[in-house]
Design a protein around this motif. Structure first.
Motif, PDB file in Angstrom:
ATOM      1  N   UNK A 151      15.472-173.945-103.113  1.00 56.91           N
ATOM      2  CA  UNK A 151      14.057-174.304-103.176  1.00 56.91           C
ATOM      3  C   UNK A 151      13.364-173.720-104.414  1.00 56.91           C
ATOM      4  N   UNK A 152      14.033-172.836-105.116  1.00 60.57           N
ATOM      5  CA  UNK A 152      13.380-172.103-106.198  1.00 60.57           C
ATOM      6  C   UNK A 152      12.980-173.019-107.343  1.00 60.57           C
ATOM      7  N   UNK A 153      13.871-173.865-107.796  1.00 59.07           N
ATOM      8  CA  UNK A 153      13.592-174.731-108.919  1.00 59.07           C
ATOM      9  C   UNK A 153      12.419-175.668-108.609  1.00 59.07           C
ATOM     10  N   UNK A 154      12.413-176.173-107.391  1.00 55.41           N
ATOM     11  CA  UNK A 154      11.321-177.083-107.008  1.00 55.41           C
ATOM     12  C   UNK A 154       9.980-176.353-107.018  1.00 55.41           C
ATOM     13  N   UNK A 155      10.005-175.119-106.517  1.00 58.15           N
ATOM     14  CA  UNK A 155       8.743-174.338-106.477  1.00 58.15           C
ATOM     15  C   UNK A 155       8.250-174.018-107.888  1.00 58.15           C
ATOM     16  N   UNK A 156       9.190-173.713-108.793  1.00 59.07           N
ATOM     17  CA  UNK A 156       8.794-173.461-110.182  1.00 59.07           C
ATOM     18  C   UNK A 156       8.170-174.700-110.814  1.00 59.07           C
ATOM     19  N   UNK A 157       8.736-175.848-110.526  1.00 59.11           N
ATOM     20  CA  UNK A 157       8.187-177.088-111.080  1.00 59.11           C
ATOM     21  C   UNK A 157       6.775-177.343-110.540  1.00 59.11           C
ATOM     22  N   UNK A 158       6.582-177.082-109.250  1.00 63.61           N
ATOM     23  CA  UNK A 158       5.248-177.273-108.661  1.00 63.61           C
ATOM     24  C   UNK A 158       4.246-176.301-109.279  1.00 63.61           C
ATOM     25  N   UNK A 159       4.718-175.061-109.466  1.00 62.56           N
ATOM     26  CA  UNK A 159       3.805-174.052-110.036  1.00 62.56           C
ATOM     27  C   UNK A 159       3.398-174.432-111.458  1.00 62.56           C
ATOM     28  N   UNK A 160       4.339-174.865-112.284  1.00 61.09           N
ATOM     29  CA  UNK A 160       4.015-175.239-113.643  1.00 61.09           C
ATOM     30  C   UNK A 160       3.065-176.426-113.669  1.00 61.09           C
ATOM     31  N   UNK A 161       3.186-177.303-112.715  1.00 59.61           N
ATOM     32  CA  UNK A 161       2.347-178.485-112.685  1.00 59.61           C
ATOM     33  C   UNK A 161       0.961-178.201-112.140  1.00 59.61           C
ATOM     34  N   UNK A 162       0.842-177.166-111.252  1.00 59.44           N
ATOM     35  CA  UNK A 162      -0.434-176.915-110.569  1.00 59.44           C
ATOM     36  C   UNK A 162      -0.977-175.501-110.841  1.00 59.44           C
ATOM     37  N   UNK A 163      -0.463-174.787-111.857  1.00 58.26           N
ATOM     38  CA  UNK A 163      -0.843-173.383-112.036  1.00 58.26           C
ATOM     39  C   UNK A 163      -2.324-173.197-112.414  1.00 58.26           C
ATOM     40  N   UNK A 164      -2.963-174.217-112.998  1.00 55.64           N
ATOM     41  CA  UNK A 164      -4.372-174.089-113.326  1.00 55.64           C
ATOM     42  C   UNK A 164      -5.247-174.051-112.085  1.00 55.64           C
ATOM     43  N   UNK A 165      -4.768-174.675-111.018  1.00 53.50           N
ATOM     44  CA  UNK A 165      -5.555-174.714-109.777  1.00 53.50           C
ATOM     45  C   UNK A 165      -5.132-173.640-108.785  1.00 53.50           C
ATOM     46  N   UNK A 166      -4.129-172.842-109.144  1.00 52.28           N
ATOM     47  CA  UNK A 166      -3.614-171.851-108.198  1.00 52.28           C
ATOM     48  C   UNK A 166      -4.269-170.510-108.489  1.00 52.28           C
ATOM     49  N   UNK A 167      -4.753-169.871-107.420  1.00 47.21           N
ATOM     50  CA  UNK A 167      -5.397-168.567-107.564  1.00 47.21           C
ATOM     51  C   UNK A 167      -4.382-167.430-107.446  1.00 47.21           C
ATOM     52  N   UNK A 168      -3.335-167.644-106.631  1.00 45.27           N
ATOM     53  CA  UNK A 168      -2.376-166.584-106.389  1.00 45.27           C
ATOM     54  C   UNK A 168      -1.524-166.327-107.633  1.00 45.27           C
ATOM     55  N   UNK A 169      -0.887-165.189-107.561  1.00 47.29           N
ATOM     56  CA  UNK A 169       0.067-164.874-108.613  1.00 47.29           C
ATOM     57  C   UNK A 169       1.344-165.694-108.394  1.00 47.29           C
ATOM     58  N   UNK A 170       2.198-165.663-109.387  1.00 49.38           N
ATOM     59  CA  UNK A 170       3.451-166.425-109.299  1.00 49.38           C
ATOM     60  C   UNK A 170       4.278-165.976-108.113  1.00 49.38           C
ATOM     61  N   UNK A 171       4.373-164.649-107.910  1.00 48.68           N
ATOM     62  CA  UNK A 171       5.186-164.154-106.800  1.00 48.68           C
ATOM     63  C   UNK A 171       4.616-164.601-105.470  1.00 48.68           C
ATOM     64  N   UNK A 172       3.291-164.474-105.338  1.00 50.31           N
ATOM     65  CA  UNK A 172       2.679-164.908-104.073  1.00 50.31           C
ATOM     66  C   UNK A 172       2.885-166.397-103.840  1.00 50.31           C
ATOM     67  N   UNK A 173       2.742-167.190-104.895  1.00 54.61           N
ATOM     68  CA  UNK A 173       2.927-168.637-104.759  1.00 54.61           C
ATOM     69  C   UNK A 173       4.354-168.976-104.355  1.00 54.61           C
ATOM     70  N   UNK A 174       5.344-168.332-105.003  1.00 60.41           N
ATOM     71  CA  UNK A 174       6.746-168.631-104.680  1.00 60.41           C
ATOM     72  C   UNK A 174       7.087-168.249-103.244  1.00 60.41           C
ATOM     73  N   UNK A 175       6.578-167.085-102.796  1.00 58.63           N
ATOM     74  CA  UNK A 175       6.862-166.653-101.425  1.00 58.63           C
ATOM     75  C   UNK A 175       6.315-167.652-100.430  1.00 58.63           C
ATOM     76  N   UNK A 176       5.065-168.061-100.656  1.00 58.17           N
ATOM     77  CA  UNK A 176       4.452-169.020 -99.709  1.00 58.17           C
ATOM     78  C   UNK A 176       5.181-170.356 -99.754  1.00 58.17           C
TER      79      UNK A 176
END
Length: 1534
Positions: free
Chosen positions: A1395-1420
């Motif tokens: 699931x890691x690669x998919x989560x990284x892709x989502x984060x890169x695509x939506x990181x401007x709208x994400x408030x959490x840190x990268x670690x928090x986002x990946x865990x969730x």
């Protein structure tokens, strides 16, 4: 010379059967004499040493003066003679005759040497080079020397007193006498040269012929009637020349020789012509024929008068060949001149000999011969009456016969010769005693009347008294009585590897010959034998003679109304002769490369026409066609229509032949065979020829029984037994002869199959020229040197069955070709399936056959592209349908009043209803033998028949009920299906075995299942089937008692309570066919089984197991076995019906193991299988498997249809109870595809053994691991696309093995799929030390995690990849040095990482709208993905120490990747220190992230803090107890 020199001489005659042992024995006496008398010379003369194969031994005797190293005395002299090694020169006629002979006689050569010897003048062996230096060539006589020899021998003959005393009229004219003698010398000399020139052989004539000619001349002259004149001398010379030279020549050579002799006769100034004296013309009365008669006087009569006087049976044509044979034979008998008659089959050789024998026998002697003062050649009956005393001396005529064959040996011929000589000596002794006794009687009578015995000169009796004395003198016994040795079929002995005819050289050379000798042969022998005998070469008849012969046969004894048909038949005779000539000479159109027909066929045609004309009151074209089809049959339908029908059209129909269908409808093979057998019961009929059935398949002869032509009670079927104890057994051979004799005497039909070793002995029976004694007919059967006399009933009929390849000479093995001489003795019928399909004895046959084919085509419309052999197991092209319909018709005849069911006035409609029902019954019988995969893969889902599951007992879900609804025009068949519980029985024994209606049943079961059946017990309710085996070589069936069967049940089931007094026991006894040594053993065993009433069992079953077919010889063996069983079955039924005894329930099963029939590759022979041929006495079924599925832990599939969803669901349910067994069985197999690399072998073996214990019946973990693996297995097998259903469909499409049931193939596919699954699962278990974590850490939490993760297919994934070859082995991974600490950590890590690669892709695509840190986002995100992935297990609530184990493994897994720690692996201390520090860092970071993540409001409810260890263990124990309780309940009630 030896006598003149006072030399002791021993002469030893060597022949082809002479051995070293014979030589040693013959040399014993002269060696002993030479040692005893050293001062006297002893001479040993070895004659014809190169005729023996032991030429090396003779080389030692001649050259080395020793034998086997033993030196001979110096006073022993060895002289040997040998025949020249010279190639035979062949004339053009010889080459033509040889070519014609090769068409009909297969030359048998033992080796190249034997082939070379057959081209020589004398059959001699080549000499060793060391012996050749000792050879002195005697050469041959010059012309001058030979003429001098002839003059001396002739002068010596003409100087004998018996000749001089009878030429009183010529004594006064010495010039006339000298001219006659000179003529005879020149005639003999000219004849010798003429024969040598024409036959291109110097050795064909010798001084033996000169001596023979003089002897015959003296006999012919001295036995002339009346006054001996110059004419008498000339006629005697002509007849002697004819006997020695004329009769051995061909037709054209005879004419040349006749002209040559007549040129010499002109010098005598006589009107006598050679041809007038010799030719056998019935119209001439000046042709003299001489026979031996009373008081050594000869009576000269015309030939025509002689033939009329002989008692010749009706129907025998007195043609030239027959009359010449009579003349030559009788002269040979009278003069004791060895005679051989050579002619093609059907040239009246044996017939003439039988007539001679009959006419010279006192018991059957013709009155005409007696009135003409002809006496028996042998002393048979003598009545001597002196005054009032009657003295009767009855002596038996002795025709010592010997039937030659390919097995004849020289010793057998010698013993037969000695036997004949012994009889001759007994005749002389009896003659001496009779004279002595009669003289004493006369002396006594005279003494009592006080008068002396008067002499002729002293008695003063008147003429009347003198006549009485002369009559009394005539009735006194005569001294010149003789015995004849008759060798029949001499040519067959020429093919013997023992070369037995060489013994004749010695026997025929005896100057003081005591017995006469007659030989009959179909072809010439070598010169060494021929010049020791008078040769009569029988001429082939031309068209004129054929017409005359047929006329004589037809016109004989036609009186009254029958005489009116004489003219009509006579008109047809020329056409019949032309038809025969056309058949025999049309080699271009003939379907055969040899003479398939012969003279006997033509003669029998004429005889049959005469008989049929009398019976039917006229001649018609149909009668002519029937006669031709009867006597010129034996061809296939196609051959008959192309070769025979055009000739019938030409000679009988004016080239306008009716349609072939019209002819076949009247004269099909079955019609003609039935007519032949029915006519055999007609007392007025002539001797109808016996029957030869030519078949394409060995089973087709059974049609005689199936079609009702004959019955078991009226027929004796005799096989050439292939039982081990019967092969080459003399006892079996004599037992077979006794069967033939019984059939002959009782008038039964005798069917002979594969009895080649006996056929040579039956030639006399097949010739059908029997001896009549007191109204009874007799013939002889010859075996070896013995001749057995047999009585023949009028209704006896012999049927010989041969294969097409043997009869048509199509087989490459020439030894198997049916001899032409044997073929000609039969009415031949070819059972062509194409004819049997269209024409039968049943008037509705064609309609039934067409309807059956149409019904089968509709039923299997989706399988029309397949061969019938793929649909029906053992299908025999075309003949299966024939036997099926005939069998059904026979079965219906046995049912009483079957036709009364149809209450209708419409006959056509009733026939249609009958045909429909018969066809449906035939279809049902075919379905019983349909291949299982065809019924399982039935797209139409037709449930008109549920295949048999096994031979013993099975459970099924369906029961099919056939409901027949009849109306005047149609028959409806409804199939109703009911789901039954597991107590329903649909196995072979329950459905087809013995029951209350049929107490005894015969079943033929064919199977591809080669499952070895041993002692076994099958239970079903209150019934117990006990399978036993009988491996003893015994011939008596001994049933097992109830106590024995109960003991077996108790021993095998280990539970005495299961077998009670109310249990119904059934013994199923298996016995291999090979256990029977002789056919009598099998018959006795089966008969005892069927009739046994001592056993209290209600039902007994006997199964005889037969090996798969490997050759046609084995098929014939199985047909033999089947007939023996039928014979025992019928005999037992007959016995029971006569005694009205209660028959116990008996089921006999003949079990055929059969290989599957696959399409053979190019150049390969097709696989033999047991043919599907139906019989009214047998039930014929196909069974896929022998034993029930549950007894072998297999899955039952007989009632499955892959196109029915309900069936597929059912098969999935049946697999589940067997999955544990499948896993255990696949474990060892799966290990073969895993490569454990460089692991410690001892530790690895311990791991394998430990894991194997968890798959046993009593595992240490109470089956928890088995349940997990079974769950994974069920997930795979229940998959509709790749699971068990897919396995079954794959089996139905794949090429099956030759052996094994379809059920076992399906289980093999299942095992393959399970193996593929197990290979990958075991590889996962063994990788990274996972197997060491289960039940090794004494921590139930780890054990539970092991089972839970292993059961999760999304974490522990399998690809179900094929693993069929060992080079595709899988190597378990060792990514974690020292092994993992958490079960399946690598797979768990891989699952989370996915699931890691998919989560990284989502984060890169939506990181401007994400408030959490990268670690928090990946865990969730990862947690959400896991929660929504649909895992069957939950990984929450893990204890801290377990999390640490997992993190440790993850660090090691990433050490070579992300962390890059592997570059320090060379220094273990540094590497381990780095790993520990990284693990501590990861643990701390993880706990901080967990605490931070756990405080989040969005996910708090989804996370829980790790539990206390004690609390977790408590919950696991509770869950474990619940599972164990459920598992124990399942095992009690599976």
């Amino acid at each position: 010379m030896a006598s003149a020199l006072n030399i002791a001489m021993t002469s030893i005659d060597v022949h082809g059967g002479y051995s070293v042992e014979n030589l040693q024995k013959d040399l014993e006496a002269p060696l002993e004499s030479a040692k005893t008398n050293p001062n006297r010379t002893h001479l040993v003369f070895l004659d014809e040493i190169n005729t023996s194969p032991e030429i090396g031994a003779f080389k030692e005797v001649v050259c080395d003066h020793s034998l086997k190293g033993q030196m001979f005395p110096d006073n022993l002299v060895i002289i040997a003679a040998l025949n020249p090694h010279r190639t035979r020169h062949k004339t053009d006629e010889d080459l033509a005759d040889e070519k014609d002979e090769e068409r009909n006689v297969t030359k048998h050569y033992l080796d190249d040497l034997d082939k070379e010897m057959c081209q020589l003048v004398y059959r001699v062996f080549p000499l060793p080079k060391s012996l050749q230096t000792y050879v002195w060539n005697f050469g041959s006589l010059s012309q001058h020397d030979e003429q001098q020899y002839i003059a001396v021998m002739t002068t010596s003959t003409w100087s004998k007193k018996e000749f001089v005393d009878n030429i009183e009229d010529l004594k006064n004219t010495p010039k006339v006498l000298d001219s006659l003698k000179l003529f005879f010398i020149n005639a003999i000399f000219t004849s010798q040269n003429f024969v040598r020139e024409k036959l291109k052989d110097q050795s064909v004539c010798s001084l033996r012929d000169v001596r023979r000619a003089n002897t015959l001349f003296l006999w012919f002259f001295n036995n002339r009637e009346g006054k001996k004149t110059r004419t008498s001398v000339i006629e005697a010379m002509i007849l002697s020349l004819a006997q020695c030279y004329y009769y051995r020549l061909t037709k054209s050579q005879r004419k040349e020789y006749e002209n040559l002799v007549e040129q010499l006769l002109k010098k005598l100034n006589t009107d006598i012509q050679f041809g007038v004296v010799v030719e056998n013309e019935q119209q001439r009365h000046d042709i003299f024929f001489f026979v031996f008669c009373v008081r050594t006087q000869l009576f000269a009569i015309s030939f025509y008068r002689y033939v009329r006087t002989l008692d010749i049976p009706p129907g025998i044509a007195k043609n030239r060949a027959f009359c010449e044979n009579l003349f030559v034979m009788l002269v040979g008998l009278a003069t004791k001149t060895p005679t051989i008659v050579v002619g093609r089959p059907g040239s009246s050789k044996t017939l003439a000999m039988a007539v001679v024998q009959s006419n010279l026998s006192s018991s059957s002697k013709s009155k005409g011969l007696t009135e003409m003062n002809f006496d028996d050649f042998f002393v048979v009956s003598s009545k001597y009456q002196t005054h009032s005393v009657l003295l009767c001396f009855v002596q038996t005529m002795l025709f010592v016969s010997f039937q030659c064959s390919k097995l004849t040996t020289a010793d057998l011929i010698r013993k037969r010769w000695e036997n004949a000589v012994g009889f001759q000596e007994k005749l002389k002794l009896r003659f001496s005693l009779s004279l002595f006794f009669s003289a004493n009687v006369d002396t006594t009578l005279c003494a009592n009347t006080n008068r002396a015995i008067p002499s002729k000169k002293q008695s003063g009796t008147d003429e009347k008294e003198q006549k009485v004395e002369n009559d009394a003198e005539k009735t006194q016994p005569k001294s010149n009585r003789s015995v004849v040795l008759w060798l029949d079929e001499v040519g067959l002995a020429e093919q013997s590897p023992h070369r037995p005819l060489k013994i004749l050289h010695k026997l025929l050379e005896d100057d003081n010959r005591q017995i006469a000798f007659i030989g009959l042969s179909n072809w010439r022998l070598d010169s060494a034998k021929m010049n020791r005998m008078v040769l009569h070469q029988v001429m082939q008849p031309d068209t004129k003679e054929l017409v005359a012969t047929a006329d004589e046969i037809i016109n004989e004894k036609l009186e009254g109304e029958n005489a009116n048909y004489q003219q009509d038949l006579s008109i047809k005779v020329p056409k019949i002769a032309e038809l025969y000539n056309s058949i025999m000479t049309d080699h271009e159109m003939s379907p055969f490369k040899f003479d398939f027909y012969g003279y006997r066929d033509f003669y029998s045609l004429a005889s049959y026409l005469k008989y049929s004309c009398q019976m039917r009151g006229g001649v018609s074209r149909e009668l002519l066609v029937e006669a031709v089809m009867r006597n010129f049959g034996g061809m296939t339908k196609e051959q008959t229509e192309e070769f025979l029908f055009p000739k019938i059209a030409k000679y009988f129909y004016g080239n306008v032949l009716p349609k072939p269908e019209i002819i076949w409808k009247q004269f099909s093979p079955l019609h003609l065979i039935r007519n032949n057998i029915e006519q055999s019961r007609d007392i007025k009929r002539p001797e109808m020829r016996n029957i030869m059935l030519i078949t394409e398949s060995p089973v087709m002869w059974k049609i005689l029984f199936d079609s009702g032509i004959t019955t078991m009670e009226s027929t004796e079927v005799i096989f050439g037994s292939k039982f081990a104890g019967d092969i080459n057994s003399t006892i079996y051979l004599y037992r077979t002869i006794e069967k033939v004799r019984n059939a002959m005497s009782t008038g039964k039909i005798c069917v002979l199959l594969k009895l080649e070793q006996l056929y040579d002995s039956l030639y006399d029976i097949l010739n059908q020229r029997y001896q009549s004694v007191d109204g009874q007919k007799f013939c002889r059967i010859c075996i070896g040197g013995e001749s057995i006399r047999c009585r023949i009933a009028k209704t006896f009929r012999c049927v010989v069955v041969v294969s097409r390849a043997e009869a048509f000479h199509e087989t490459k093995n020439h030894d198997l070709h049916t001899p032409v001489a044997f073929l000609n003795r039969f009415e031949k019928f070819f059972l062509d399936p194409s004819l049997l399909e269209q024409y039968s004895l049943d008037p509705l046959w064609k309609s039934k056959f067409d309807k059956l084919q149409k019904t089968i085509a509709i039923r299997f419309s989706d399988r029309l592209q397949l061969k019938k052999s793929a649909l029906f197991v053992g299908f025999l092209e075309r003949y299966t349908y024939i036997s099926l319909l005939i069998n059904e018709a026979t079965s219906r005849k046995n049912e009483s009043n079957e036709e009364k069911k149809y209450d209708t006035d419409n006959e056509e409609a009733a026939q249609e209803v009958q045909i429909d029902q018969i066809v449906q019954n035939c279809l049902r019988m075919l379905l019983q033998n349909t291949s299982l995969q065809i019924l399982i893969d039935d797209k139409k889902r037709q449930r008109d028949f549920i295949p048999y599951a096994d031979i013993v007992l099975t459970l099924s879900l369906y029961m099919c009920i056939h409901i027949y609804i009849f109306n005047p025009t149609y028959t409806y068949i409804l199939y109703m299906f009911f789901f039954l519980d597991d107590t329903s029985k649909l196995d072979v024994l329950e459905r087809e075995g013995a029951n209350e209606k049929n107490e005894q049943v015969l079943i033929k079961v064919v199977t591809h299942d080669f499952q070895l059946l041993d002692t076994h017990v099958l239970r079903k309710g209150n019934e117990a089937y006990v399978i036993t085996r009988d491996d003893l070589l015994n011939s008596s069936y001994i049933p097992k008692s109830v106590e024995d069967l109960t003991t077996i049940c108790t021993r095998l089931t280990k539970d005495t309570k299961q077998v009670s007094q109310t249990t119904e026991l059934t013994e199923i006894r298996f016995k291999d066919l090979r256990d029977f040594v002789q056919e009598t053993d099998l018959f006795t065993y089966v008969f005892d089984f069927l009739r046994d009433v001592s056993c209290v069992l209600k039902h007994s079953v006997l199964v005889i197991a037969c090996d798969p077919l490997m050759s046609e010889s084995m098929l014939m063996h199985y047909l033999h076995v089947q007939y023996l069983v039928e014979k025992a079955f019928v005999a037992n039924q007959k016995s029971s019906n006569e005694t009205k005894a209660i028959r116990p329930k008996r089921t006999f099963v003949m079990l055929f193991y059969s290989n599957r029939v696959a399409s053979p590759s190019k150049g390969q022979d097709p696989v033999l299988t047991n043919p599907l041929v139906f019989n009214s006495l047998w039930k014929h079924v196909f069974v896929d498997a022998l034993l029930p599925a549950n007894s072998l832990n297999e899955v039952q599939i007989n009632d499955i249809n892959v196109f029915e969803p309900q069936s597929l669901t059912q098969i999935q349910k049946r697999i589940e109870p067997n999955s544990f067994k499948l896993l255990a069985d696949s474990y060892e197999l799966a290990l073969n595809f895993i490569n454990f690399g460089r692991r410690n072998q001892t530790e690895f073996c311990d791991e394998i053994h430990t894991l194997r214990t968890y798959l046993n019946a009593d595992p240490p973990d109470n089956g928890e691991l088995q349940e997990v693996l079974n769950g994974r297995l069920q997930d795979v097998l229940l998959d509709t696309e790749t699971g068990a259903t897919y396995c079954l469909k794959t089996v139905l499409k794949q090429q099956l093995r030759e052996r094994g049931s379809l059920r076992s193939e399906f289980m093999s596919n299942l095992a393959q799929k399970i193996k593929n699954l197990l290979v990958e699962i075991l590889c996962v278990i063994f990788e990274n030390g996972n197997s060491l974590l289960y039940r090794r850490q004494k921590d139930e939490r780890i054990d539970n995690l092991f089972l839970r993760i292993l059961s999760e297919p999304k974490i522990v994934r399998v690809t179900q990849r094929e693993h069929r070859e060992h080079n595709h082995e899988i190597v378990p991974k060792d990514d974690i040095p020292g092994g993992g600490r958490f079960p399946f950590s690598s797979h768990l890590h891989a699952f989370v990482s996915s699931f890691r690669e998919v989560c990284f892709e989502v984060y890169e695509r939506m990181k401007q709208d994400i408030r959490e840190s990268l670690v928090e986002f990946l865990i969730v995100q990862i947690h959400t993905s896991i929660q929504t992935s649909g895992l069957k297990i939950s990984l929450n609530r893990l204890s801290m120490d377990l999390i640490k184990r997992l993190l440790h493994d993850v660090v090691l897994l990433e050490s070579s990747g992300t962390l890059g720690l592997r570059r320090f692996s060379k220094d273990a201390h540094v590497y381990n220190t780095l790993v520990n520090h990284v693990c501590l860092f990861v643990e701390k970071a993880s706990m901080e992230a967990l605490q931070k993540f756990g405080a989040s409001k969005e996910t708090k409810r989804d996370f829980s803090i790790p539990k206390d260890k004690q609390q977790e263990e408590k919950e696991d124990n509770t869950r474990k107890k619940n599972k164990s309780s459920i598992r124990r309940q399942q095992r009690r009630d599976p």
